[in-house]
Scaffold this motif. Structure first.
Motif: not given
Length: 874
Positions: A250-252, A282-283, A322-323, A328-329
């Motif tokens: 998914x990240x790719x 993703x993070x 969570x914030x 990070x978008x």
């Protein structure tokens, strides 16, 4: 006319599309409209036109939505458009400015108003039914039809729907029921949609995204790559190494979409946990999609939404963590999140700050949150029992979020490679344009008592015949009858081709155990399994060789019929169809005495002995083989047997078609008669009048409505305190996951006594429903009782999450709100004043903290004395 003119909004001149002009013109001419158009095409403009017409004439307009979140959003939007004093909100637990000329509400609230003959319906000009395609929803769909059928005829309807293929049929029905109704259909998306397919290319070691289609055909380049084979890169450990392609991460995919300038994106994953994991991945991979300024703005939005949470709640929810993630978008979005988290994500994404949201399908229906790109993780989904293909209509609903009007020139829909879904299937989803709307209407217990309460019997039967279900049924009968005649002709031909001059092929097949007329029946079909009853003898294999089982009891479960069986060793166990290693067969029956009990050792011993000595009915066909002695000499026996197999398949087809025909012939009124008969036998209706119990049932709007009314009438809740009442009522609301088979403890002896009495009553009512040929209600579940008791007693969120560690905080909020809603129904309907006071106190004790959430600044009073539902009297 106003509908044909350009409209100025926020200093921008907006020229309505032709379909919007056509719909507004029809409303100006006094007609109702059914508007079927893609997501984001501007259907709300037509609703606003109707509301303005109502206001200009000094009359009222109602806007109904299927979800509270959507109702809240429309309430805020309309306040900005028409003014705060002009707009009110009514949901299950919130009432704001209820006398306003423009009211936003859930569809269920309007249904309740109609049954209560509320004065709020006076001077009503228009009702907007948003997401009217919900009428095909199995559980909530009947509410839309109830509103359409029972709303006063002088009220014009504005029905807004996703694109449906049978809009003309729906409009014909609406015209039959309500008068002139125009079908306004727009198939063109406001932003064109391009379909893409994502895959991992082992030849290059890269994740690639290519167009799925070239015109209406599969893209040749994609087809060549996906269908080719190749050597994987060194160190590549992905499976299916004989293929050139594999599943991308998914990240790719997100990184590739970022390179292709296809963000912001909504990535639909049909699992809450996987949504969370994907966002965190993703993070972990240090992917960031925001500038420093954007991250700061996200934190400001988060702080504003988090200000309604207490310090304890922020710690229990890991608010800071969570914030950090969303700043990070990237963010998750699903029903397991508390409203404050979901709303911060929605606001930041709509503002263009968050670039990727990993969401479950609930985001596809509800708030306005479009993106440039939509990714669908899988084209199959798990129902809790098995994996099933995604419906084409669901695919259309999900991809409808792709493309932001006025921002994007093209929207993108991305599917992800899977070894279980062919490229041809992917292309069929991309090109499918068919979405037929079908009715889910059925008379319910609450609907029936309210019809008896408000109409004469002749009127009721006329109203039921106006349902869309009956309308579609009448048109289906001719088509089914025609199909039946064709299959009967095919059967005659197959039988003729199977006949042999060498002997009786049917006797030969019976002797060998073949065919539908044979001595045994394979239980290879869910309908046949669900038809098993005590006394049936099965031959099947579980962990060892074939053995016989005697069915001694059956019970409906979420995963299908569960049968309790006895084996020859006097062992008793519960089985589902999937528990068998091979397909079981029903080989006959043994009569069981009326007083047979699995708890009686003597009964078990006797039945096991009879089972051990039981011989299959197959032995009764041995004589038939003699009459087929010469059949094996037939040189065309194999072809004859193939034709006989075909004849058996056609016989099964005919049986299914005849069942379909019988189902269509059973009118909605016939189902109503069965419901009516059961309600009379249970003491809710006397002749054509409601009893005191019936008046209680008239105010209970719940899937277990009749059971709840009997519980109230039977006094099973009368002596409970606040916490115990909340815990007991939770048994009607909570439904555990299929994997949860824990025997949850009760919070108190009083709760245990009450819930066990309710369970006993539930079994009695379910037996009565089954005997009447009606669907059975869901069995009560005590899995949330301890949590409800702790919360009603003032417990903290951290304590709750300790009690139910596997429950998401968002699920907790939703469950408590449902309990509060039911407590308020009990308060309004019970003739017992003490119980009413306890229910009121329990509702107040439960409706606090993050359960109120974003509705806190909206609420000017809690609903404790509503005029839109029937009230029982002592």
């Amino acid at each position: 006319m106003a509908s044909t003119a350009a409209v100025a909004s926020d200093d921008v001149t907006f020229a309505p599309d032709p379909f919007q002009i056509a719909a507004c013109t029809a409303l100006d001419q006094g007609a109702s409209v059914l508007v079927a158009a893609p997501t984001g095409s501007g259907k709300t403009f037509i609703a606003e036109h109707a509301i303005k017409r109502a206001r200009d004439s000094g009359r009222r307009a109602f806007y109904t939505a299927p979800l509270k979140a959507l109702s809240n959003q429309k309430f805020r939007d309309f306040q900005q458009l028409f003014g705060e004093r002009e707009v009110g909100l009514l949901t299950g637990d919130t009432s704001i400015n209820s006398d306003a000329p423009v009211l936003v509400m859930t569809t269920e609230v309007l249904r309740n108003m109609i049954y209560a003959r509320s004065e709020a319906l006076d001077n009503l000009a228009f009702v907007v039914l948003d997401e009217v395609h919900f009428l095909q929803d199995e559980y909530r769909g009947p509410v839309w039809e109830e509103v359409i059928i029972h709303l006063p005829l002088e009220v014009a309807l504005v029905c807004l729907s996703a694109t449906v293929s049978n809009a003309d049929e729906v409009a014909d029905w609406l015209t039959t029921v309500r008068g002139d109704t125009r079908a306004i259909v727009e198939t063109k998306r406001p932003v064109p949609l391009e379909h893409h397919h994502a895959f991992y290319d082992k030849a290059t070691g890269m994740t690639r995204v290519l167009p799925t289609l070239d015109g209406s055909r599969i893209n040749d380049k994609l087809k060549r790559v996906v269908s080719s084979t190749g050597q994987p890169q060194r160190g590549d450990r992905r499976r299916d190494k004989d293929q050139r392609v594999g599943p991308p991460s998914r990240t790719e995919i997100i990184e590739e979409l970022q390179q292709l300038d296809m963000l912001p994106a909504i990535y639909f994953i049909f699992s809450r946990n996987q949504c969370d994991d994907a966002a965190k991945a993703c993070r972990r991979n240090a992917l960031s999609f925001v500038t420093g300024t954007e991250a700061k703005r996200i934190r400001e939005i988060a702080d504003r939404h988090g200000s309604r949470l207490s310090d304890d709640e922020r710690r229990a929810l890991d608010f800071d963590g969570f914030v950090d993630l969303v700043s990070s978008g990237v963010a998750p979005h699903h029903a397991g999140l508390v409203p404050a988290f979901k709303e911060m994500v929605e606001e930041a994404f709509t503002a263009g700050l968050i670039k990727v949201v990993f969401a479950t399908e609930t985001l596809a229906v509800g708030i306005n949150m479009p993106a440039r790109t939509v990714i669908i993780d899988k084209l199959t989904r798990y129902t809790g029992e098995r994996h099933v293909p995604l419906k084409p209509s669901d695919f259309t609903q999900l991809t409808g979020r792709a493309g932001r009007r006025g921002i994007d020139t093209i929207g993108h829909a991305v599917t992800v490679w899977s070894p279980f879904v062919s490229l041809d299937e992917v292309a069929r989803y991309a090109t499918n344009k068919t979405f037929n709307l079908t009715s889910a209407f059925r008379p319910t217990y609450n609907m029936t008592v309210n019809l008896v309460r408000t109409h004469a019997e002749r009127e009721v039967r006329h109203l039921l015949n106006l349902s869309f279900a009956q309308f579609q049924s009448n048109s289906n009968v001719v088509a089914i009858q025609s199909r039946l005649e064709r299959r009967k002709q095919a059967l005659e031909i197959a039988i003729e081709k199977a006949e042999s001059s060498y002997g009786d092929i049917w006797a030969y097949r019976r002797a060998k155990g073949y065919g539908v007329d044979g001595p045994t029946r394979a239980v290879n079909d869910r309908a046949l399994w669900d038809g098993l009853s005590p006394g049936d003898v099965l031959l099947g294999r579980i962990d060892r060789g074939d053995e016989k089982f005697l069915v001694v009891a059956t019970a409906a479960r979420k995963r299908g019929l569960k049968v309790t069986v006895l084996d020859v060793r006097q062992g008793v166990r519960g089985l589902l169809l999937d528990d068998f290693d091979a397909t079981p067969k029903m080989i006959g029956r043994l009569d069981l005495s009326d007083d047979f009990s699995v708890w009686n050792p003597a009964d078990l011993k006797s039945a096991a002995q009879r089972l051990a000595g039981y011989k299959s009915r197959a032995t009764g066909y041995e004589a038939d083989e003699g009459s087929a002695d010469g059949i094996t000499s037939d040189p065309h026996l194999r072809e004859k047997m193939r034709q006989a197999d075909n004849a058996d398949r056609i016989r099964r087809d005919i049986a299914r078609i005849e069942d379909d025909l019988a189902g269509e012939a059973r009118s909605v009124a016939a189902t109503f008669d069965r419901v009516l008969g059961l309600l009379r036998s249970r003491g809710f209706i006397d002749g054509w009048s409601l009893t005191p119990s019936g008046r209680v049932l008239a105010g209970i709007f719940h899937e277990c409505d009749m059971l709840i009314a009997e519980v109230i009438d039977g006094g099973l809740l009368d002596d409970l305190g606040v916490a115990d009442l909340a815990a007991t009522v939770s048994a009607f609301v909570y439904e555990r996951r299929a994997s949860d088979d824990i025997d949850h403890p009760h919070p108190s002896q009083a709760t245990k006594t009450a819930i066990e009495a309710i369970e006993d009553l539930s079994l009695v009512v379910r037996d009565a429903e089954e005997a009447a040929g009606l669907p059975t209600h869901r069995f009560p579940d005590n899995g949330f009782a301890r949590a409800a008791s702790v919360w009603a007693s003032g417990g903290t969120l951290a304590q709750i999450l300790d009690v139910v560690p596997d429950m998401g905080a968002g699920d907790f909020v939703r469950t408590v709100r449902q309990i509060v809603d039911l407590l308020r129904q009990i308060e309004r309907t019970t003739p017992n004043r003490d119980l009413a006071r306890t229910a009121s106190r329990a509702a107040q004790a439960m409706f606090r903290g993050l359960v109120v959430g974003s509705e806190a600044p909206l609420v000017d009073r809690l609903v404790t004395d509503r005029t839109d539902v029937p009230r029982a009297t002592s």
